[in-house]
Design a protein around this motif. Structure first.
Motif, PDB file in Angstrom:
ATOM      1  N   MET A   1       0.848  -1.190   0.000  1.00 28.51           N
ATOM      2  CA  MET A   1       0.000   0.000   0.000  1.00 28.51           C
ATOM      3  C   MET A   1       0.889   1.246   0.000  1.00 28.51           C
ATOM      4  O   MET A   1       1.796   1.358   0.827  1.00 28.51           O
ATOM      5  CB  MET A   1      -0.894   0.000   1.245  1.00 28.51           C
ATOM      6  N   ASP A   2       0.631   2.197  -0.910  1.00 31.90           N
ATOM      7  CA  ASP A   2       1.518   3.352  -1.010  1.00 31.90           C
ATOM      8  C   ASP A   2       1.204   4.377   0.081  1.00 31.90           C
ATOM      9  O   ASP A   2       0.163   4.336   0.738  1.00 31.90           O
ATOM     10  CB  ASP A   2       1.455   3.992  -2.402  1.00 31.90           C
ATOM     11  N   LYS A   3       2.140   5.315   0.252  1.00 31.18           N
ATOM     12  CA  LYS A   3       2.032   6.264   1.371  1.00 31.18           C
ATOM     13  C   LYS A   3       0.843   7.200   1.242  1.00 31.18           C
ATOM     14  O   LYS A   3       0.242   7.599   2.256  1.00 31.18           O
ATOM     15  CB  LYS A   3       3.336   7.063   1.485  1.00 31.18           C
ATOM     16  N   GLN A   4       0.455   7.560   0.021  1.00 32.26           N
ATOM     17  CA  GLN A   4      -0.674   8.465  -0.154  1.00 32.26           C
ATOM     18  C   GLN A   4      -1.975   7.808   0.310  1.00 32.26           C
ATOM     19  O   GLN A   4      -2.809   8.442   0.972  1.00 32.26           O
ATOM     20  CB  GLN A   4      -0.800   8.881  -1.628  1.00 32.26           C
ATOM     21  N   LEU A   5      -2.144   6.528  -0.009  1.00 29.97           N
ATOM     22  CA  LEU A   5      -3.337   5.809   0.417  1.00 29.97           C
ATOM     23  C   LEU A   5      -3.364   5.667   1.937  1.00 29.97           C
ATOM     24  O   LEU A   5      -4.411   5.807   2.573  1.00 29.97           O
ATOM     25  CB  LEU A   5      -3.394   4.431  -0.250  1.00 29.97           C
ATOM     26  N   LYS A   6      -2.208   5.389   2.515  1.00 29.32           N
ATOM     27  CA  LYS A   6      -2.134   5.301   3.977  1.00 29.32           C
ATOM     28  C   LYS A   6      -2.538   6.630   4.613  1.00 29.32           C
ATOM     29  O   LYS A   6      -3.273   6.671   5.619  1.00 29.32           O
ATOM     30  CB  LYS A   6      -0.713   4.926   4.417  1.00 29.32           C
ATOM     31  N   PHE A   7      -2.055   7.722   4.044  1.00 27.05           N
ATOM     32  CA  PHE A   7      -2.393   9.052   4.562  1.00 27.05           C
ATOM     33  C   PHE A   7      -3.896   9.300   4.471  1.00 27.05           C
ATOM     34  O   PHE A   7      -4.519   9.807   5.417  1.00 27.05           O
ATOM     35  CB  PHE A   7      -1.639  10.120   3.778  1.00 27.05           C
ATOM     36  N   GLU A   8      -4.507   8.917   3.351  1.00 28.99           N
ATOM     37  CA  GLU A   8      -5.952   9.107   3.176  1.00 28.99           C
ATOM     38  C   GLU A   8      -6.739   8.276   4.190  1.00 28.99           C
ATOM     39  O   GLU A   8      -7.778   8.714   4.700  1.00 28.99           O
ATOM     40  CB  GLU A   8      -6.346   8.740   1.748  1.00 28.99           C
ATOM     41  N   ILE A  10      -5.628   7.441   7.191  1.00 25.80           N
ATOM     42  CA  ILE A  10      -5.451   8.122   8.472  1.00 25.80           C
ATOM     43  C   ILE A  10      -6.447   9.273   8.608  1.00 25.80           C
ATOM     44  O   ILE A  10      -7.115   9.427   9.635  1.00 25.80           O
ATOM     45  CB  ILE A  10      -4.003   8.644   8.610  1.00 25.80           C
ATOM     46  N   ILE A  11      -6.560  10.092   7.574  1.00 24.84           N
ATOM     47  CA  ILE A  11      -7.494  11.218   7.579  1.00 24.84           C
ATOM     48  C   ILE A  11      -8.927  10.715   7.757  1.00 24.84           C
ATOM     49  O   ILE A  11      -9.712  11.261   8.542  1.00 24.84           O
ATOM     50  CB  ILE A  11      -7.380  12.024   6.269  1.00 24.84           C
ATOM     51  N   GLU A  12      -9.269   9.662   7.017  1.00 25.77           N
ATOM     52  CA  GLU A  12     -10.612   9.098   7.099  1.00 25.77           C
ATOM     53  C   GLU A  12     -10.912   8.612   8.511  1.00 25.77           C
ATOM     54  O   GLU A  12     -12.022   8.795   9.032  1.00 25.77           O
ATOM     55  CB  GLU A  12     -10.744   7.944   6.100  1.00 25.77           C
ATOM     56  N   GLY A  13      -9.923   7.997   9.156  1.00 24.00           N
ATOM     57  CA  GLY A  13     -10.111   7.512  10.517  1.00 24.00           C
ATOM     58  C   GLY A  13     -10.363   8.639  11.498  1.00 24.00           C
ATOM     59  O   GLY A  13     -11.167   8.505  12.424  1.00 24.00           O
ATOM     60  N   TYR A  32      -3.269   0.706  12.066  1.00 21.07           N
ATOM     61  CA  TYR A  32      -3.682   2.101  11.850  1.00 21.07           C
ATOM     62  C   TYR A  32      -2.872   3.029  12.753  1.00 21.07           C
ATOM     63  O   TYR A  32      -2.328   4.033  12.290  1.00 21.07           O
ATOM     64  CB  TYR A  32      -5.174   2.273  12.144  1.00 21.07           C
ATOM     65  N   TYR A  33      -2.773   2.697  14.057  1.00 21.36           N
ATOM     66  CA  TYR A  33      -2.067   3.575  14.982  1.00 21.36           C
ATOM     67  C   TYR A  33      -0.556   3.558  14.747  1.00 21.36           C
ATOM     68  O   TYR A  33       0.135   4.528  15.059  1.00 21.36           O
ATOM     69  CB  TYR A  33      -2.396   3.190  16.430  1.00 21.36           C
ATOM     70  N   ARG A  34      -0.053   2.458  14.165  1.00 24.21           N
ATOM     71  CA  ARG A  34       1.352   2.440  13.796  1.00 24.21           C
ATOM     72  C   ARG A  34       1.607   3.454  12.680  1.00 24.21           C
ATOM     73  O   ARG A  34       2.586   4.198  12.704  1.00 24.21           O
ATOM     74  CB  ARG A  34       1.755   1.041  13.356  1.00 24.21           C
ATOM     75  N   TRP A  35       0.698   3.468  11.688  1.00 20.76           N
ATOM     76  CA  TRP A  35       0.824   4.471  10.619  1.00 20.76           C
ATOM     77  C   TRP A  35       0.702   5.876  11.179  1.00 20.76           C
ATOM     78  O   TRP A  35       1.444   6.796  10.794  1.00 20.76           O
ATOM     79  CB  TRP A  35      -0.264   4.250   9.559  1.00 20.76           C
ATOM     80  N   LEU A  36      -0.271   6.083  12.066  1.00 20.46           N
ATOM     81  CA  LEU A  36      -0.490   7.402  12.648  1.00 20.46           C
ATOM     82  C   LEU A  36       0.747   7.884  13.398  1.00 20.46           C
ATOM     83  O   LEU A  36       1.157   9.050  13.278  1.00 20.46           O
ATOM     84  CB  LEU A  36      -1.700   7.356  13.592  1.00 20.46           C
ATOM     85  N   LYS A  37       1.375   6.981  14.144  1.00 25.93           N
ATOM     86  CA  LYS A  37       2.580   7.343  14.878  1.00 25.93           C
ATOM     87  C   LYS A  37       3.706   7.715  13.920  1.00 25.93           C
ATOM     88  O   LYS A  37       4.424   8.701  14.138  1.00 25.93           O
ATOM     89  CB  LYS A  37       3.005   6.175  15.775  1.00 25.93           C
ATOM     90  N   LEU A 315       3.628  19.241  10.886  1.00 27.82           N
ATOM     91  CA  LEU A 315       2.248  19.593  11.211  1.00 27.82           C
ATOM     92  C   LEU A 315       1.400  18.345  11.398  1.00 27.82           C
ATOM     93  O   LEU A 315       1.394  17.464  10.554  1.00 27.82           O
ATOM     94  CB  LEU A 315       1.660  20.468  10.094  1.00 27.82           C
ATOM     95  N   PRO A 316       0.662  18.276  12.490  1.00 24.64           N
ATOM     96  CA  PRO A 316      -0.191  17.112  12.752  1.00 24.64           C
ATOM     97  C   PRO A 316      -1.481  17.169  11.959  1.00 24.64           C
ATOM     98  O   PRO A 316      -1.720  18.083  11.168  1.00 24.64           O
ATOM     99  CB  PRO A 316      -0.461  17.237  14.255  1.00 24.64           C
ATOM    100  N   LEU A 317      -2.351  16.199  12.193  1.00 25.62           N
ATOM    101  CA  LEU A 317      -3.581  16.095  11.413  1.00 25.62           C
ATOM    102  C   LEU A 317      -4.499  17.290  11.581  1.00 25.62           C
ATOM    103  O   LEU A 317      -5.258  17.627  10.670  1.00 25.62           O
ATOM    104  CB  LEU A 317      -4.328  14.813  11.793  1.00 25.62           C
TER     105      LEU A 317
END
Length: 325
Positions: A1-8, A10-13, A32-37, A315-317
């Motif tokens: 899974m690419d980084k842009q999809l992971k970012f999307e 995270i935002i969705e969550g 999910y929280y591993r990606w967020l961290k 910058l955070p979410l």
């Protein structure tokens, strides 16, 4: 899974809830929280492929240790497993054994020891002030409530503000009622996550004794629960009769800016939810883009904090999305 999809994801969550988002994308909450961290630490680039380095179990980061100890203060009856679950909820991926090791090093493996530790942690609000001349950016937060007015379609509107004395970074939310619980809401839901993202460590939380919130039932002392959210915070009461020119001026100037933004929208007839969302955008721009004077030099509050603390700000979410509260 690419980084842009992971970012999307995270935002969705953050918008629609972590559980529903993880179920939709067939991923675990732990992942999910591993990606967020990783995002909070390295930005979007941190969501790409990275080389894994071995980290000894006895090398738990100081900020995680501090968070564990403060969670124990709030939940002294809980053991390593329960504390691990709390850590996962706030984005820390750490094993149960690592939590136990922190407890063991601090002589907190026994429940009786944890209860004693929690009871000793309580502090009372006092009238001794922090040294305003020596405090650093992120260390002293001013707290106050502003009555915006009573409106036929919206009811009573109160603006709750937590404002860093040195950097002038601000967190403000709107509510329809007066309650100290609203300050706890803005502190734990906004101010502390922002501070953690910026590497700031609050040491002093200052209320004004002429604030309208002080006329309500309930003691400020109940607000010592703030100590349990990652910081050891001293709660202060600033007396109106004392010479606090700088603190009062900061309060007055920022309140004027907020009211100047809110009033045209109120009289325009926007809904209360729309008003809250629009204020989020305004405060975000104030923190990130608005240039203020600091001894003759001009920076945004976030820029000043980064400069004065030599922090590498990612910058955070909250810099990208609007959140209902």
């Amino acid at each position: 899974m690419d980084k842009q999809l992971k970012f999307e994801i995270i935002i969705e969550g953050q918008k629609y809830g972590v559980t529903a988002t993880c179920k939709k994308h067939n991923i675990s909450r732990t992942l999910y929280y591993r990606w967020l961290k990783r995002y909070k630490t390295h930005g979007i680039e941190g969501l790409g492929k990275i080389e894994k380095n071995f980290t000894p179990v006895n090398k738990t980061k100081p900020e995680i240790v501090s968070t564990i100890l403060n969670l124990i203060k709030k939940h002294p009856k809980f053991g390593p497993r329960e504390i691990k679950y709390f850590l996962e909820e706030i984005g820390y991926d750490i094993s149960e054994s690592a939590v136990y090791n922190v407890m063991n090093r601090n002589n907190l493996t026994r429940r009786a020891k944890r209860l004693k530790f929690a009871n000793k942690s309580e502090k009372k609000a006092n009238r001794n002030y922090p040294d305003f001349e020596r405090i650093k950016s992120g260390e002293c937060w001013l707290c106050w409530t502003t009555f915006c007015g009573e409106f036929e379609a919206l009811g009573s509107i109160y603006a709750y503000t937590i404002f860093d004395y040195k950097s002038k970074i601000a967190c403000t939310r709107l509510y329809n009622q007066l309650s100290m619980k609203n300050f706890e809401d803005i502190l734990t839901g906004l101010a502390i996550p922002v501070a953690q993202s910026l590497g700031a460590e609050c040491k002093h939380l200052c209320f004004f004794d002429n604030d309208i919130i002080e006329k309500q039932k309930g003691s400020l002392l109940s607000y010592t629960t703030v100590q349990h959210f990652g910081y050891d915070i001293n709660v202060h009461m600033l007396k109106e009769s004392d010479d606090l020119t700088e603190a009062n001026e900061l309060r007055k100037e920022y309140t004027h800016q907020c009211l100047s933004f809110l009033m045209p929208l109120i009289y325009k007839g926007v809904s209360f939810n729309k008003l809250k969302i629009d204020l989020q955008s305004y405060i975000r721009d104030y923190n990130i883009k608005n240039k203020l004077s600091y001894n003759g030099e001009f920076y945004s509050p976030v820029e000043y904090h980064a400069k004065s603390t030599n922090a590498e700000v990612i910058l955070p979410l909250w810099a990208y999305i609007e959140r209902q509260y």
